[in-house]
Enzyme design. Structure first.
Site, mmCIF file in Angstrom:
data_model
loop_
_atom_site.group_PDB
_atom_site.id
_atom_site.type_symbol
_atom_site.label_atom_id
_atom_site.label_comp_id
_atom_site.label_asym_id
_atom_site.label_seq_id
_atom_site.Cartn_x
_atom_site.Cartn_y
_atom_site.Cartn_z
ATOM 1 C CG ASP A 1 80.560 57.573 81.883
ATOM 2 O OD1 ASP A 1 80.883 58.344 81.161
ATOM 3 O OD2 ASP A 1 79.395 56.469 81.765
ATOM 4 C CE1 TYR B 1 72.828 54.876 80.699
ATOM 5 C CE2 TYR B 1 74.798 54.086 80.097
ATOM 6 C CZ TYR B 1 72.784 54.379 80.197
ATOM 7 O OH TYR B 1 72.751 53.848 78.945
ATOM 8 N NE ARG C 1 87.417 42.849 63.891
ATOM 9 C CZ ARG C 1 87.822 42.039 63.508
ATOM 10 N NH1 ARG C 1 87.311 41.327 62.288
ATOM 11 N NH2 ARG C 1 88.794 41.874 63.513
ATOM 12 C CE LYS D 1 73.298 59.078 76.397
ATOM 13 N NZ LYS D 1 73.877 58.412 77.054
HETATM 14 C C1 LIG Z 1 74.389 56.449 78.100
HETATM 15 C C2 LIG Z 1 74.975 56.610 78.924
HETATM 16 C C3 LIG Z 1 76.102 55.828 79.007
HETATM 17 C C4 LIG Z 1 75.567 54.751 77.871
HETATM 18 O O1 LIG Z 1 75.766 55.699 76.590
HETATM 19 P P1 LIG Z 1 75.220 55.157 75.109
HETATM 20 O O2 LIG Z 1 76.105 55.304 74.005
HETATM 21 O O3 LIG Z 1 73.665 54.969 75.335
HETATM 22 O O4 LIG Z 1 75.472 52.616 75.177
HETATM 23 C C5 LIG Z 1 77.189 55.140 79.712
HETATM 24 N N1 LIG Z 1 77.444 56.084 80.128
HETATM 25 C C6 LIG Z 1 76.249 57.072 80.837
HETATM 26 C C7 LIG Z 1 77.021 58.480 82.053
HETATM 27 C C8 LIG Z 1 75.547 57.775 80.122
HETATM 28 O O5 LIG Z 1 74.973 59.097 80.247
#
Ligand SMILES: *Cc1c(COP(=O)(O)O)cnc(C)c1O
Length: 399
Positions: free
Chosen positions: A185, A114, A61, A210
């Site tokens: 982010d 987001y 973990r 992404k």
């Molecule tokens: C998609 C996204 C997230 C969340 O990511 P997941 O891997 O789907 O949980 C967070 N911040 C931004 C800007 C995103 O585009």
């Protein structure tokens, strides 16, 4: 502060990698692990005493050598001290926020975040944390919103769906001397185009789902930290039981190796598609920081070294929901689906009005988020043109 410090092409290929530690194999193995066996009691005692569970393998973990390889590479690319892997991008957000927010605290969160991040922050009221949303255009005026119990400021630049670019250095310059932590982010830009720690941020979160993995085949998150922010974030991840699967961290690491090349191509495709889209009938405007008419263009030029694939497409306000459905129904090449960052083009309708504070979003027409993948640009234009042609029967009275 070194602005626009670039992660180099060489960096993407070699960051954090030491093949001599693995018999010369270029890539690390995919470690599937829960139990780690100790040589003896003394070794077990040493591992138990390590509060961050990182000096030596302890238990699956807490991460495996595959996880560590991904974390080391990403930290190096972002110019960070270390990073922490999470099971998803949203888990990276929640872990980073929970590393700092405590009952009685006030947190400032960009109004353009987001939406699931926003919903999480709203839910913190139940733990006694008050969330206040700020206009992403605030810049140094963020100082006016700071209260004695303000613990952190959470940024996302450009913002999801509306692509507002924030004055990150102005905000971090206000926060740092007051001991207020800044979290950002960086999913859109990736370290290929922006390194927020160089702009004064304390913590960078990523949806590695992404661009970092880049092939729509994994869910993964990461938090990149400075030396100061690493201990609280790693501790929060341990307390929360954060971990990611063996294959996902491997795919994340593999994705980093081609990230530089892929981002250059995403930039080329998206910038050209956005310029073209802005001139199409029925389109009110395109929200893409690399276009000179974008309100955040100058900040983007100053703080970023490139532009990623997703951008906003605002239709003229005379079009309603049926018109949007008609456009989406006509598209053949653009997939209709969430997420972005993969090799394939996507489009999804978004609705900032439903979530944002009154006044911080100036759009009036229906909004789509377009992600430009690697298909032939002419094919993409042809598909989008066919989609937009479906608008005409829905035109209604021109205003
Ligand atoms: C998609 C996204 C997230 C969340 O990511 P997941 O891997 O789907 O949980 C967070 N911040 C931004 C800007 C995103 O585009």
């Amino acid at each position: 502060m070194t602005r626009r410090q670039r992660t180099t092409a060489t960096g993407f290929v070699h960051a954090g990698s030491d093949p001599t530690r693995r018999h010369g194999y270029v890539n690390p193995p995919v470690h599937r692990a829960s139990t780690v066996l100790y040589e003896d009691v003394a070794e077990m005692d040493v591992s138990q005493a390590d509060p961050l569970k990182r000096a030596m393998p302890v238990y699956g973990r807490f991460g495996t050598p595959t996880t560590r390889a991904f974390e080391d590479a990403l930290a190096e690319l972002e110019g960070g001290y270390a990073s922490v892997t999470t099971c998803s991008g949203l888990a990276a957000v929640t872990t980073a926020v929970l590393a700092y927010a405590r009952a009685g605290d006030h947190i400032l969160v960009s109004d353009s975040v987001y939406v699931p991040t926003r919903k999480f922050c709203d839910s913190l009221a139940g733990l006694g944390v008050e969330t206040e949303y700020y206009d992403p255009g605030a810049g140094e005026a963020i100082g006016d919103l700071i209260r004695p119990r303000t613990r952190l400021v959470y940024l996302e630049s450009p913002g999801s769906t509306t692509f507002d670019v924030q004055d990150v250095p102005a905000i971090t310059a206000v926060c740092r001397p007051r001991g207020i932590v800044t979290l950002i982010d960086n999913t859109w830009a990736t370290p290929a185009f922006c390194r927020p720690l160089d702009l004064g941020a304390d913590v960078v979160v990523h949806s590695a789902t992404k661009y970092l993995t880049g092939h729509a085949d994994s869910i993964l998150g990461a938090v990149v930290c400075t030396e100061d922010s690493f201990t609280p974030v790693r501790q929060a991840a341990i307390r929360l039981g954060q971990c990611a699967g063996a294959d996902d961290v491997y795919l994340g690491l593999r994705g980093l190796r081609t990230l530089g090349v892929r981002m250059r191509e995403h930039q080329r495709q998206a910038t050209e598609l956005a310029r073209w889209a802005a001139k199409q009938p029925g389109v009110a405007r395109v929200l893409h920081p690399a276009l000179p008419e974008h309100p955040g263009h100058d900040l983007w030029l100053r703080d970023f070294s490139g532009a990623a694939g997703p951008f906003g497409l605002e239709l003229e306000p005379r079009f309603g929901p049926e018109a949007v459905d008609a456009v989406l129904g006509r598209l053949r090449l653009f997939g209709l689906g969430h997420s972005y960052g993969g090799y394939e083009s996507l489009v999804v309708p978004t609705d900032p009005v439903a979530h944002r504070l009154p006044g911080t979003w100036a759009g009036r027409g229906p909004l789509l988020r377009v992600h430009a993948g690697f298909e032939d640009l002419d094919d993409l234009k042809e598909d989008l043109a066919a989609g937009l042609a479906a608008l005409s029967p829905h035109a209604g009275p021109s205003r």
